[in-house]
Design a protein around this motif. Structure first.
Motif, PDB file in Angstrom:
ATOM      1  N   ALA A  85      32.017   2.392 -30.563  1.00 17.19           N
ATOM      2  CA  ALA A  85      33.314   2.594 -29.733  1.00 17.19           C
ATOM      3  C   ALA A  85      32.825   2.946 -28.207  1.00 17.19           C
ATOM      4  N   LEU A  86      31.866   3.995 -28.300  1.00 17.42           N
ATOM      5  CA  LEU A  86      31.248   4.409 -27.102  1.00 17.42           C
ATOM      6  C   LEU A  86      30.663   3.418 -26.271  1.00 17.42           C
ATOM      7  N   GLU A  87      29.895   2.437 -26.864  1.00 18.99           N
ATOM      8  CA  GLU A  87      28.988   1.340 -26.170  1.00 18.99           C
ATOM      9  C   GLU A  87      29.880   0.296 -25.950  1.00 18.99           C
ATOM     10  N   ASP A  88      31.043   0.075 -26.489  1.00 20.38           N
ATOM     11  CA  ASP A  88      32.099  -1.028 -26.285  1.00 20.38           C
ATOM     12  C   ASP A  88      32.975  -0.506 -24.863  1.00 20.38           C
ATOM     13  N   ASP A  89      33.158   0.710 -24.851  1.00 15.42           N
ATOM     14  CA  ASP A  89      33.819   1.221 -23.790  1.00 15.42           C
ATOM     15  C   ASP A  89      32.738   1.331 -22.122  1.00 15.42           C
ATOM     16  N   LEU A  94      30.467   1.394 -16.126  1.00 14.48           N
ATOM     17  CA  LEU A  94      28.883   1.265 -16.057  1.00 14.48           C
ATOM     18  C   LEU A  94      28.657  -0.196 -15.795  1.00 14.48           C
ATOM     19  N   ASP A  95      27.504  -0.457 -15.133  1.00 13.60           N
ATOM     20  CA  ASP A  95      26.678  -1.550 -14.976  1.00 13.60           C
ATOM     21  C   ASP A  95      25.527  -1.406 -16.062  1.00 13.60           C
ATOM     22  N   MET A  96      25.962  -2.098 -17.239  1.00 13.50           N
ATOM     23  CA  MET A  96      25.227  -2.277 -18.635  1.00 13.50           C
ATOM     24  C   MET A  96      23.831  -2.649 -18.475  1.00 13.50           C
TER      25      MET A  96
END
Length: 129
Positions: A85-89, A94-96
């Protein structure tokens, strides 16, 4: 103890102050649901340390420090739905493509244990009460 640091840039199409608010509020609420993290620290870069480097930019807008009990706790957290969920947000602010992280070995050379007078954030107060 295992410590990981993630460096990143904010999305270029969003106002940096809006991203800072999102990071401090909505994103941190999601981050703190990851109970395998013993410590979670956001570092918001605000400027170069001297005039000589001010025009060059910092290269990153912030970094996160995350502590885990051990490597197994890190692995368990990374595999959890809370971390997903953190990664999905992340792309919300953020510029991933700029995200980079690594394990670090911390060597504390000096630590003044006296209170430094910094106020707790709202999130900190919620964790303490």
């Amino acid at each position: 103890m295992v410590k990981v640091i993630f460096l990143f840039r904010f999305r270029g199409d969003r106002d940096p102050e809006d991203v800072r608010r999102w990071w401090l509020n909505e994103h941190s609420v999601i981050a703190l649901k990851n109970l395998g993290m013993l410590r979670y620290v956001q570092n918001h870069f605000i400027g170069a340390v001297d005039a000589e480097h001010a025009g060059a930019g910092l290269g990153y807008d912030g970094c996160v420090e995350v502590w885990f009990k051990d490597r197994a706790a890190y692995e368990q957290t990374m595999a959890s739905p809370e971390w997903q969920a953190l990664e999905d947000d992340g792309p919300n602010g953020l510029d991933m493509t700029s995200l980079m992280g690594g394990f670090v070995m911390e060597h504390v050379m000096r630590w003044d244990a006296a209170p430094d007078g910094r106020p707790y954030t709202t999130t900190d107060r919620a964790q303490i009460s």
